[in-house]
Scaffold this motif. Structure first.
Motif, PDB file in Angstrom:
ATOM      1  N   THR A  22       3.361   2.236 -10.383  1.00  0.00           N
ATOM      2  CA  THR A  22       4.147   3.196  -9.594  1.00  0.00           C
ATOM      3  C   THR A  22       3.937   4.634 -10.053  1.00  0.00           C
TER       4      THR A  22
ATOM      5  N   ASN B 172       1.057   5.971 -10.544  1.00  0.00           N
ATOM      6  CA  ASN B 172      -0.270   6.439 -10.148  1.00  0.00           C
ATOM      7  C   ASN B 172      -0.139   7.752  -9.372  1.00  0.00           C
TER       8      ASN B 172
ATOM      9  N   GLY C 102      -7.341   3.475  -0.326  1.00  0.00           N
ATOM     10  CA  GLY C 102      -8.452   3.192  -1.222  1.00  0.00           C
ATOM     11  C   GLY C 102      -9.334   2.071  -0.714  1.00  0.00           C
TER      12      GLY C 102
ATOM     13  N   CYS D  57      -1.493   4.014  -1.261  1.00  0.00           N
ATOM     14  CA  CYS D  57      -2.606   4.107  -2.204  1.00  0.00           C
ATOM     15  C   CYS D  57      -3.591   2.967  -1.988  1.00  0.00           C
ATOM     16  N   SER D  58      -3.082   1.751  -1.894  1.00  0.00           N
ATOM     17  CA  SER D  58      -3.940   0.576  -1.754  1.00  0.00           C
ATOM     18  C   SER D  58      -4.663   0.562  -0.412  1.00  0.00           C
TER      19      SER D  58
ATOM     20  N   ILE E  95      -9.055  -0.190  -7.764  1.00  0.00           N
ATOM     21  CA  ILE E  95      -8.067   0.491  -6.914  1.00  0.00           C
ATOM     22  C   ILE E  95      -6.798  -0.333  -6.800  1.00  0.00           C
TER      23      ILE E  95
ATOM     24  N   MET F  39      -7.645  10.803  -3.056  1.00  0.00           N
ATOM     25  CA  MET F  39      -8.146   9.428  -3.077  1.00  0.00           C
ATOM     26  C   MET F  39      -9.561   9.365  -2.516  1.00  0.00           C
TER      27      MET F  39
ATOM     28  N   ASP G 283       2.650   6.275  -3.056  1.00  0.00           N
ATOM     29  CA  ASP G 283       3.275   4.959  -3.156  1.00  0.00           C
ATOM     30  C   ASP G 283       2.222   3.864  -3.130  1.00  0.00           C
ATOM     31  N   THR G 284       2.604   2.701  -3.624  1.00  0.00           N
ATOM     32  CA  THR G 284       1.655   1.601  -3.829  1.00  0.00           C
ATOM     33  C   THR G 284       0.936   1.192  -2.552  1.00  0.00           C
TER      34      THR G 284
ATOM     35  N   CYS H  39      -3.277   1.076  -8.115  1.00  0.00           N
ATOM     36  CA  CYS H  39      -2.185   1.330  -7.167  1.00  0.00           C
ATOM     37  C   CYS H  39      -0.938   0.507  -7.476  1.00  0.00           C
ATOM     38  N   ARG H  40      -1.078  -0.567  -8.211  1.00  0.00           N
ATOM     39  CA  ARG H  40       0.094  -1.373  -8.573  1.00  0.00           C
ATOM     40  C   ARG H  40       1.033  -0.621  -9.509  1.00  0.00           C
TER      41      ARG H  40
ATOM     42  N   PHE I  14      -1.635   8.837  -6.757  1.00  0.00           N
ATOM     43  CA  PHE I  14      -2.087   8.821  -5.372  1.00  0.00           C
ATOM     44  C   PHE I  14      -0.994   8.442  -4.375  1.00  0.00           C
TER      45      PHE I  14
END
Length: 398
Positions: free
Chosen positions: A157, A159, A171, A167-168, A150, A341, A163-164, A154-155, A161
């Motif tokens: 851009t 992705n 998740g 998302c992070s 994850i 997610m 913004d980073t 998420c790193r 799901f």
């Protein structure tokens, strides 16, 4: 003539729309492949660096160093990551919404055990490894590997799901919320299943029965790797971090004081965020360095046929069952609406390699070398299977 022209224009429009849709589908597939493969490639690259540093050619990451790094990760960095991410994301309302996450972990262990029993019954491994082989298929890594994937996903851009940061945080919170069930399963079901067979029934070439914990001689270099991890990867600290985060997150006043950016105690949360960010590279370097000595003698004890059955069962047969569980739960309305997610994390929980902590429990029950061999081969092939399943999941979800 006008009707013919109008009909021709309509046909042309339909053909153009179909062509555009096909092109978009192709781009979507290529995009899904990129999004799925890049996180796995990043994970593989960092693991390879750990392997290189631990190899005899470089030798700056010896067994003692890996033991210390494992201890740092699981006693400080991982609890900090879970506390900061889960605490920021969770509320009492969300805890009620997320009830299916721990249920999914339990159902994954049940379905994995059924699949493992069927596979092992067909393969018929050496007698002492019947239940051991079931566990290697049934219990997946629901925490550390998904957290790493994850973070890597998420790193990027691009992705799907969001913004980073969102998302992070989401998740990590979803993954952390289900880990306590995994810990209960490990120290009850797995520990019971891996009880050594009665003395005198070991049908192996050396005639030894795995009845007790291997003896230590006090030297870290001579202690089996999985036994080091059994002591350093104790889940008590991470479980305390989860419980504390859920309690604070469920109480609005406490959450405002600790997790709000301008709160007086946010400096503590921010410190945990900083430490938590170090967890991913540290655990990848440790995971990469751990298999530097190869599978060891455990491979010959289990047998090639049994190892192949474990790999196929865990990486190929278990994920479709998990996909069926998640799809059915979605159709029954058990999952939060429009949360991609959430569904992705549920699917990942069924698609991971064998749990390293189950290997640590196996070592405590006398199956250390066999568990090391199984984990080595399963994780090698998981590099490819995880990318394939992630591609499928992204195409289903988007």
């Amino acid at each position: 003539m006008g009707r013919f022209l109008l009909s021709s224009l309509k046909e042309a429009a339909v053909v153009a729309a179909a062509t555009t849709a096909a092109a978009a589908g192709g781009q979507s597939l290529l995009g899904s492949i990129k999004i799925a493969v890049l996180p796995v490639a990043k994970v593989f690259t960092l693991c390879f660096l750990g392997f290189l540093m631990a190899s005899k050619y470089v030798n700056i990451f010896p067994a003692n160093g890996r033991k210390l790094l494992n201890g740092l990760v699981f006693t400080l960095l991982l609890p900090c990551l879970i506390f900061s991410q889960l605490g920021q994301a969770i509320t009492l309302h969300k805890m009620l919404q997320w009830w299916f996450i721990p249920v999914n972990v339990f159902l994954g262990a049940v379905s994995g055990s059924i699949i493992g029993y069927v596979v092992v019954t067909l393969v018929k491994p050496p007698y002492p490894y019947f239940k051991f082989s079931i566990i290697q298929i049934a219990i997946g890594n629901i925490g550390n590997v998904p957290l790493v994937l994850i973070a890597a996903l998420c790193r990027d851009t691009s992705n799907p799901f969001g913004d980073t940061e969102t998302c992070s945080t989401q998740g990590t919170a979803y993954i952390s919320f289900g880990q306590w069930v995994g810990a209960i399963i490990l120290y009850t079901y797995v520990f019971h299943m891996l009880a050594p067979p009665p003395e005198g029934t070991f049908d192996n070439e050396d005639g030894n029965v795995p009845l007790k914990i291997p003896q230590k001689d006090g030297s870290p270099e001579n202690v089996p790797l999985l036994e080091q991890e059994a002591s350093s990867m104790d889940s008590d600290n991470s479980n305390k971090g989860k419980i504390l985060a859920m309690v604070i997150g469920a109480v609005p006043v406490l959450k405002k004081i600790i997790f709000t950016r301008d709160a007086p105690l946010y400096f503590f949360t921010d410190s945990c965020i900083i430490l938590g960010k170090a967890m991913i590279p540290c655990i990848l370097l440790a995971l990469g360095g751990n298999p530097v000595d190869g599978p060891g003698p455990g491979s010959s004890r289990i047998g090639v046929r049994t190892l192949v059955a474990i790999i196929i069962g865990r990486l190929i047969l278990v994920p479709p069952a998990g996909l069926g569980i998640v799809t059915l739960a979605d159709k029954l309305g058990f999952l939060p609406a429009d949360d991609k997610m959430f569904r992705f994390v549920l699917l990942l929980q069924h698609s991971m390699p064998t749990s390293v902590l189950s290997g640590a429990v196996a070592n405590l029950r006398g199956y250390g070398k066999e568990a090391a061999a199984s984990l080595f081969w399963v994780h090698i092939f998981a590099v490819f299977s995880m990318a394939g399943w992630i591609i499928l999941y992204l195409n289903i979800l988007f």
